[in-house]
Write an enzyme that holds these catalytic residues in place. Structure first.
Site, PDB file in Angstrom:
ATOM      1  N   ASP A  85      25.987  -1.712  24.753  1.00 41.77           N
ATOM      2  CA  ASP A  85      26.244  -0.357  25.237  1.00 41.77           C
ATOM      3  C   ASP A  85      25.424   0.612  24.402  1.00 41.77           C
ATOM      4  O   ASP A  85      25.399   0.509  23.174  1.00 41.77           O
ATOM      5  CB  ASP A  85      27.726   0.006  25.150  1.00 41.77           C
ATOM      6  CG  ASP A  85      28.013   1.287  25.912  1.00 41.77           C
ATOM      7  OD1 ASP A  85      28.040   1.232  27.156  1.00 41.77           O
ATOM      8  OD2 ASP A  85      28.165   2.344  25.273  1.00 41.77           O
ATOM      9  N   THR A  86      24.763   1.549  25.065  1.00 43.71           N
ATOM     10  CA  THR A  86      23.907   2.513  24.383  1.00 43.71           C
ATOM     11  C   THR A  86      24.482   3.914  24.536  1.00 43.71           C
ATOM     12  O   THR A  86      24.875   4.308  25.638  1.00 43.71           O
ATOM     13  CB  THR A  86      22.475   2.457  24.966  1.00 43.71           C
ATOM     14  OG1 THR A  86      21.971   1.125  24.806  1.00 43.71           O
ATOM     15  CG2 THR A  86      21.553   3.436  24.255  1.00 43.71           C
TER      16      THR A  86
END
Length: 192
Positions: free
Chosen positions: A70-71
């Protein structure tokens, strides 16, 4: 060798993994990506990466390595998620313009047969050129920023807005392959 499963539908993560020489399958996670009250960006990125991997691990071979990621984009201590629409994308881009922000990607490697859950967070700094409203509106109209945290894709048309990346460029795109490759090797997941 252990098989690799990417718990993501992100085309960018697929491209980065393929570019690093990995063969993998894809399993779509169903995860609420909302931040918890008071949650730090680092904790959010790590928690969501692990949640994505856990969401699919029971659907794959017990010996497979599941990769979740996840960014998040952070400026002035505030998370910038994916914009709801073009207008919000423009405002995000203008907020980032001419400034430096942080991009954090959390990752999780889960192997059910080993009872293993390995997580980490990689951070990069991105300095943006100045961007005027007209350029931001033209970019938002392409639709490219609508599914991107922070409303831009460094590898896409918004690359012209990026003045400098300090740290991993792959991390900014969505997957810190440089940090993942040795960890995957320890789990006998090797490029082909």
């Amino acid at each position: 060798m252990r098989s690799l499963v990417l718990a993501s539908t992100s085309p960018r993560r697929r491209e980065l993994l393929r570019g690093a020489g990995f063969r993998f399958s894809i399993a779509e996670p169903d995860v609420d990506e909302s931040a918890l009250p008071g949650e730090s960006p680092e904790s959010l990125a790590r928690r969501l990466a692990l949640a994505k991997a856990r969401a699919v691990v029971s659907r794959v071979d017990a010996d497979a390595c599941v990769l979740g990621a996840d960014t998040v984009v952070v400026i002035d201590g505030e998370l910038l998620g994916k914009p709801r629409d073009e207008a919000e994308a423009v405002e995000m881009l203008l907020r980032l313009a001419g400034r430096t922000h942080r991009v954090l990607t959390g990752f999780a490697l889960v192997v059910r047969s080993l009872g293993l859950e390995d997580t980490g967070v990689v951070e990069s700094a991105v300095r943006m050129h100045s961007v005027d409203r007209a350029a931001a509106e033209r970019y938002a109209a392409t639709g490219e920023p609508l599914d991107k945290a922070g409303a831009y894709a460094a590898q896409g048309e918004a690359g012209r807005f990026v003045a400098e990346i300090v740290g991993s460029r792959a991390n900014v795109i969505g997957l810190p392959v440089e940090a993942l490759t040795p960890r995957l090797a320890e789990l006998k997941v090797l490029p082909s």
